[in-house]
Design a protein around this motif. Structure first.
Motif, PDB file in Angstrom:
ATOM      1  N   ALA A   1      -8.492  -6.282  -6.161  1.00  0.00           N
ATOM      2  CA  ALA A   1      -8.366  -6.925  -4.849  1.00  0.00           C
ATOM      3  C   ALA A   1      -7.044  -6.559  -4.184  1.00  0.00           C
ATOM      4  O   ALA A   1      -6.978  -6.335  -2.970  1.00  0.00           O
ATOM      5  CB  ALA A   1      -8.486  -8.442  -4.993  1.00  0.00           C
ATOM      6  N   SER A   2      -5.961  -6.511  -4.970  1.00  0.00           N
ATOM      7  CA  SER A   2      -4.653  -6.137  -4.408  1.00  0.00           C
ATOM      8  C   SER A   2      -4.602  -4.658  -4.048  1.00  0.00           C
ATOM      9  O   SER A   2      -4.010  -4.274  -3.031  1.00  0.00           O
ATOM     10  CB  SER A   2      -3.538  -6.471  -5.409  1.00  0.00           C
ATOM     11  N   LEU A   3      -5.225  -3.820  -4.872  1.00  0.00           N
ATOM     12  CA  LEU A   3      -5.276  -2.390  -4.557  1.00  0.00           C
ATOM     13  C   LEU A   3      -5.996  -2.154  -3.233  1.00  0.00           C
ATOM     14  O   LEU A   3      -5.588  -1.299  -2.436  1.00  0.00           O
ATOM     15  CB  LEU A   3      -5.996  -1.628  -5.671  1.00  0.00           C
ATOM     16  N   ALA A   4      -7.072  -2.905  -3.009  1.00  0.00           N
ATOM     17  CA  ALA A   4      -7.849  -2.727  -1.781  1.00  0.00           C
ATOM     18  C   ALA A   4      -6.997  -2.971  -0.540  1.00  0.00           C
ATOM     19  O   ALA A   4      -7.164  -2.290   0.481  1.00  0.00           O
ATOM     20  CB  ALA A   4      -9.057  -3.661  -1.787  1.00  0.00           C
ATOM     21  N   THR A   5      -6.060  -3.921  -0.616  1.00  0.00           N
ATOM     22  CA  THR A   5      -5.226  -4.231   0.555  1.00  0.00           C
ATOM     23  C   THR A   5      -4.224  -3.124   0.861  1.00  0.00           C
ATOM     24  O   THR A   5      -3.685  -3.076   1.967  1.00  0.00           O
ATOM     25  CB  THR A   5      -4.474  -5.549   0.347  1.00  0.00           C
TER      26      THR A   5
ATOM     27  N   GLY B   1      -2.510   5.888 -13.797  1.00  0.00           N
ATOM     28  CA  GLY B   1      -1.203   6.191 -13.234  1.00  0.00           C
ATOM     29  C   GLY B   1      -1.261   6.583 -11.774  1.00  0.00           C
ATOM     30  O   GLY B   1      -0.405   6.184 -10.971  1.00  0.00           O
ATOM     31  N   ALA B   2      -2.304   7.336 -11.393  1.00  0.00           N
ATOM     32  CA  ALA B   2      -2.432   7.793 -10.007  1.00  0.00           C
ATOM     33  C   ALA B   2      -2.856   6.671  -9.060  1.00  0.00           C
ATOM     34  O   ALA B   2      -2.556   6.725  -7.861  1.00  0.00           O
ATOM     35  CB  ALA B   2      -3.435   8.943  -9.933  1.00  0.00           C
ATOM     36  N   LEU B   3      -3.545   5.640  -9.583  1.00  0.00           N
ATOM     37  CA  LEU B   3      -4.035   4.562  -8.714  1.00  0.00           C
ATOM     38  C   LEU B   3      -2.899   3.848  -7.990  1.00  0.00           C
ATOM     39  O   LEU B   3      -3.069   3.388  -6.857  1.00  0.00           O
ATOM     40  CB  LEU B   3      -4.834   3.546  -9.540  1.00  0.00           C
ATOM     41  N   GLY B   4      -1.750   3.731  -8.632  1.00  0.00           N
ATOM     42  CA  GLY B   4      -0.631   3.039  -8.004  1.00  0.00           C
ATOM     43  C   GLY B   4      -0.081   3.748  -6.790  1.00  0.00           C
ATOM     44  O   GLY B   4       0.653   3.152  -5.987  1.00  0.00           O
ATOM     45  N   TRP B   5      -0.413   5.016  -6.625  1.00  0.00           N
ATOM     46  CA  TRP B   5       0.099   5.809  -5.504  1.00  0.00           C
ATOM     47  C   TRP B   5      -0.954   6.002  -4.411  1.00  0.00           C
ATOM     48  O   TRP B   5      -0.652   6.575  -3.359  1.00  0.00           O
ATOM     49  CB  TRP B   5       0.557   7.180  -6.007  1.00  0.00           C
ATOM     50  N   ALA B   6      -2.189   5.558  -4.669  1.00  0.00           N
ATOM     51  CA  ALA B   6      -3.288   5.792  -3.725  1.00  0.00           C
ATOM     52  C   ALA B   6      -3.197   4.812  -2.559  1.00  0.00           C
ATOM     53  O   ALA B   6      -3.129   3.596  -2.756  1.00  0.00           O
ATOM     54  CB  ALA B   6      -4.629   5.635  -4.433  1.00  0.00           C
ATOM     55  N   ARG B   7      -3.225   5.341  -1.346  1.00  0.00           N
ATOM     56  CA  ARG B   7      -3.122   4.505  -0.149  1.00  0.00           C
ATOM     57  C   ARG B   7      -4.261   4.756   0.834  1.00  0.00           C
ATOM     58  O   ARG B   7      -4.235   4.240   1.949  1.00  0.00           O
ATOM     59  CB  ARG B   7      -1.776   4.760   0.573  1.00  0.00           C
ATOM     60  N   SER B   8      -5.249   5.537   0.442  1.00  0.00           N
ATOM     61  CA  SER B   8      -6.389   5.793   1.325  1.00  0.00           C
ATOM     62  C   SER B   8      -7.681   5.397   0.603  1.00  0.00           C
ATOM     63  O   SER B   8      -7.751   5.438  -0.632  1.00  0.00           O
ATOM     64  CB  SER B   8      -6.456   7.269   1.726  1.00  0.00           C
TER      65      SER B   8
ATOM     66  N   PRO C   1     -10.798   6.856   0.444  1.00  0.00           N
ATOM     67  CA  PRO C   1     -11.484   7.864  -0.379  1.00  0.00           C
ATOM     68  C   PRO C   1     -10.783   8.132  -1.703  1.00  0.00           C
ATOM     69  O   PRO C   1     -11.444   8.272  -2.740  1.00  0.00           O
ATOM     70  CB  PRO C   1     -11.492   9.109   0.516  1.00  0.00           C
ATOM     71  N   VAL C   2      -9.444   8.211  -1.664  1.00  0.00           N
ATOM     72  CA  VAL C   2      -8.701   8.481  -2.900  1.00  0.00           C
ATOM     73  C   VAL C   2      -8.865   7.319  -3.880  1.00  0.00           C
ATOM     74  O   VAL C   2      -9.081   7.525  -5.082  1.00  0.00           O
ATOM     75  CB  VAL C   2      -7.208   8.731  -2.590  1.00  0.00           C
ATOM     76  N   GLN C   3      -8.754   6.095  -3.401  1.00  0.00           N
ATOM     77  CA  GLN C   3      -8.958   4.936  -4.265  1.00  0.00           C
ATOM     78  C   GLN C   3     -10.357   4.942  -4.873  1.00  0.00           C
ATOM     79  O   GLN C   3     -10.521   4.667  -6.071  1.00  0.00           O
ATOM     80  CB  GLN C   3      -8.740   3.642  -3.485  1.00  0.00           C
ATOM     81  N   LEU C   4     -11.357   5.255  -4.063  1.00  0.00           N
ATOM     82  CA  LEU C   4     -12.734   5.248  -4.539  1.00  0.00           C
ATOM     83  C   LEU C   4     -12.927   6.254  -5.669  1.00  0.00           C
ATOM     84  O   LEU C   4     -13.519   5.934  -6.712  1.00  0.00           O
ATOM     85  CB  LEU C   4     -13.688   5.567  -3.382  1.00  0.00           C
ATOM     86  N   VAL C   5     -12.409   7.467  -5.477  1.00  0.00           N
ATOM     87  CA  VAL C   5     -12.556   8.517  -6.490  1.00  0.00           C
ATOM     88  C   VAL C   5     -11.815   8.133  -7.770  1.00  0.00           C
ATOM     89  O   VAL C   5     -12.346   8.267  -8.883  1.00  0.00           O
ATOM     90  CB  VAL C   5     -12.045   9.864  -5.942  1.00  0.00           C
ATOM     91  N   LEU C   6     -10.585   7.634  -7.626  1.00  0.00           N
ATOM     92  CA  LEU C   6      -9.787   7.296  -8.809  1.00  0.00           C
ATOM     93  C   LEU C   6     -10.373   6.115  -9.578  1.00  0.00           C
ATOM     94  O   LEU C   6     -10.371   6.111 -10.810  1.00  0.00           O
ATOM     95  CB  LEU C   6      -8.342   6.993  -8.398  1.00  0.00           C
ATOM     96  N   VAL C   7     -10.866   5.111  -8.858  1.00  0.00           N
ATOM     97  CA  VAL C   7     -11.455   3.952  -9.534  1.00  0.00           C
ATOM     98  C   VAL C   7     -12.713   4.368 -10.298  1.00  0.00           C
ATOM     99  O   VAL C   7     -12.918   3.961 -11.449  1.00  0.00           O
ATOM    100  CB  VAL C   7     -11.778   2.842  -8.510  1.00  0.00           C
ATOM    101  N   MET C   8     -13.553   5.192  -9.684  1.00  0.00           N
ATOM    102  CA  MET C   8     -14.760   5.650 -10.377  1.00  0.00           C
ATOM    103  C   MET C   8     -14.401   6.517 -11.581  1.00  0.00           C
ATOM    104  O   MET C   8     -15.006   6.380 -12.657  1.00  0.00           O
ATOM    105  CB  MET C   8     -15.659   6.418  -9.412  1.00  0.00           C
TER     106      MET C   8
END
Length: 414
Positions: A249-253, A305-312, A314-321
């Motif tokens: 939830a926090s990542l989504a924001t 590790g990369a998820l903490g730097w994702a701010r878009s 599409p990038v979040q979606l790919v990294l989470v999957m």
């Protein structure tokens, strides 16, 4: 896949007892993820997605696994496993019905969902070793690997369908409808457990004391090298590699103000988990399972590790999957190795050790990640979690890759 492999899959699913055991081991997870999305969404909306509050919620929901896992393993070997499943879901039904009442009365707060999540987790933790044991014992030993893989697929499918179903229900009629549907699901699980007949529904801990039962199960586990190696991997993945789930939830924001993005990411973890189980089911010699575990752990560490730097988005979606795929490739292979290396008479107690390292350590990791986010920010917090996973994978690689894969795992000393 070979014809012999096809025959094993068909022989497993054609067994009526296995189909019932599969449902009893899978449906609770479908309900769990429906409730988790509902509760987590409510906590996020009432606290403005505060990372500390979400970490506390995650901790409260899963810390029961840390507290009662060992007891649950003894109960699974001492009492009737089907009745244990029925009793635990009657408690879960009571919690869900109470939440429906509170939601309709408009008398909820973040602490409401934390306390309810704790009770919910307590009931689930008490019955999970029983459900896992029933799945393995519902087939001959030669079909255990196939049965466990299919069960893992059902659990991960629930990770996708649970949040997706909850999101649809919430969008259609609010949180109350989601909890009502969950109540109906609990009734179905109780009915299925009470109408199932199995030849063996308990282990060998009937006459021994609790401490003797635990020592017997631990001794049985430590004698088996594949179990110990897989248990180490499960512990590392649960403590650091799964912690990202507590902060979805926090990542989504960080990517958007759209409140529905959280549900999209939660569903994406389920889809990634399905991919992970499918990858784990790819036919390869079982002697290579530990190598595949190490490889997928490395991928998980990089993604976290990369998820903490994702701010878009599409990038979040790919990294989470990708993170979910690596996470569940690792866990499915670990569970398969563990279930295949233990005896039925000790299965409940030994699987409780697995549950202790799996679900018991997840809340600790989620709380640590929430604290780290609050102190040093998301980038440093997620990078540290990913580094720990990579470090654990490296330690296992140095040990596993030195082994000759031609020798059976059971003949190796740890």
């Amino acid at each position: 896949m070979t014809r012999q492999g096809d025959n094993r899959w068909l022989a497993t699913v054609r067994r009526p007892l296995y189909r019932r055991a599969w449902a009893l081991g899978t449906l609770p997870h479908l309900g769990y993820w429906m409730v988790i999305l509902t509760f987590q969404g409510m906590v996020a909306s009432q606290t403005d997605a505060d990372p500390m509050a979400l970490g506390l919620f995650y901790f409260a929901t899963l810390v029961p696994f840390l507290l009662v896992s060992l007891h649950a393993g003894v109960w699974a070997d001492r009492f009737d496993r089907l009745r244990l499943l029925a009793a635990s879901h009657l408690l879960i039904l009571a919690v869900s019905a109470s939440i429906v009442t509170l939601l309709l009365a408009g008398r909820t707060a973040p602490t409401t969902f934390m306390v309810s999540g704790f009770v919910f987790g307590l009931a689930l933790a008490a019955s999970q070793p029983a459900g896992q044991a029933l799945v393995a014992e519902s087939v001959p030993r030669g079909l255990t690997t196939t049965a466990v893989t299919l069960h893992s697929f059902g659990i991960t499918l629930s990770r996708f369908l649970g949040p997706a179903l909850a999101a649809i229900l919430i969008a259609a009629a609010g949180n109350s409808l989601t909890m009502v549907v969950h109540c109906v699901l609990c009734v179905a699980i109780v009915a299925l457990a009470l109408t199932t007949r199995a030849s063996q529904t308990r282990g060998s801990a009937v006459s021994s004391s609790f401490s003797q039962s635990i020592r017997s199960g631990a001794a049985h586990a430590t004698e088996r090298w594949p179990f110990m190696a897989s248990l180490m991997a499960v512990g590392a993945v649960s403590l650091f590699g799964s912690s990202y789930l507590s902060q979805i939830a926090s990542l989504a924001t960080l990517a958007t103000d759209d409140s529905t993005w959280f549900a999209v990411l939660m569903s994406a973890t389920g889809l990634g988990a399905i991919v992970g189980v499918v990858l784990a089911a790819v036919p390869m010699p079982t002697s290579w399972d530990l190598r595949r575990i190490c490889t997928s752990m490395l991928g998980l560490g990089l993604c976290v590790g990369a998820l903490g730097w994702a701010r878009s988005e599409p990038v979040q979606l790919v990294l989470v999957m990708a993170a979910a795929a690596c996470q569940f490739t690792t866990l499915t292979l670990c569970f398969r190795v563990i279930q295949g290396s233990i005896a039925n008479s000790h299965r409940g107690r030994v699987m409780s050790l697995n549950q202790l390292c799996y679900a018991g350590l997840i809340p600790v990791g989620g709380l640590l990640l929430g604290l780290s986010w609050a102190w040093v920010g998301p980038s440093a917090a997620f990078s540290s979690a990913g580094a720990f996973v990579i470090g654990a994978a490296t330690v296992l690689i140095l040990r596993v890759w030195s082994l000759d894969p031609r020798f059976p795992l059971e003949q190796r000393a740890f």
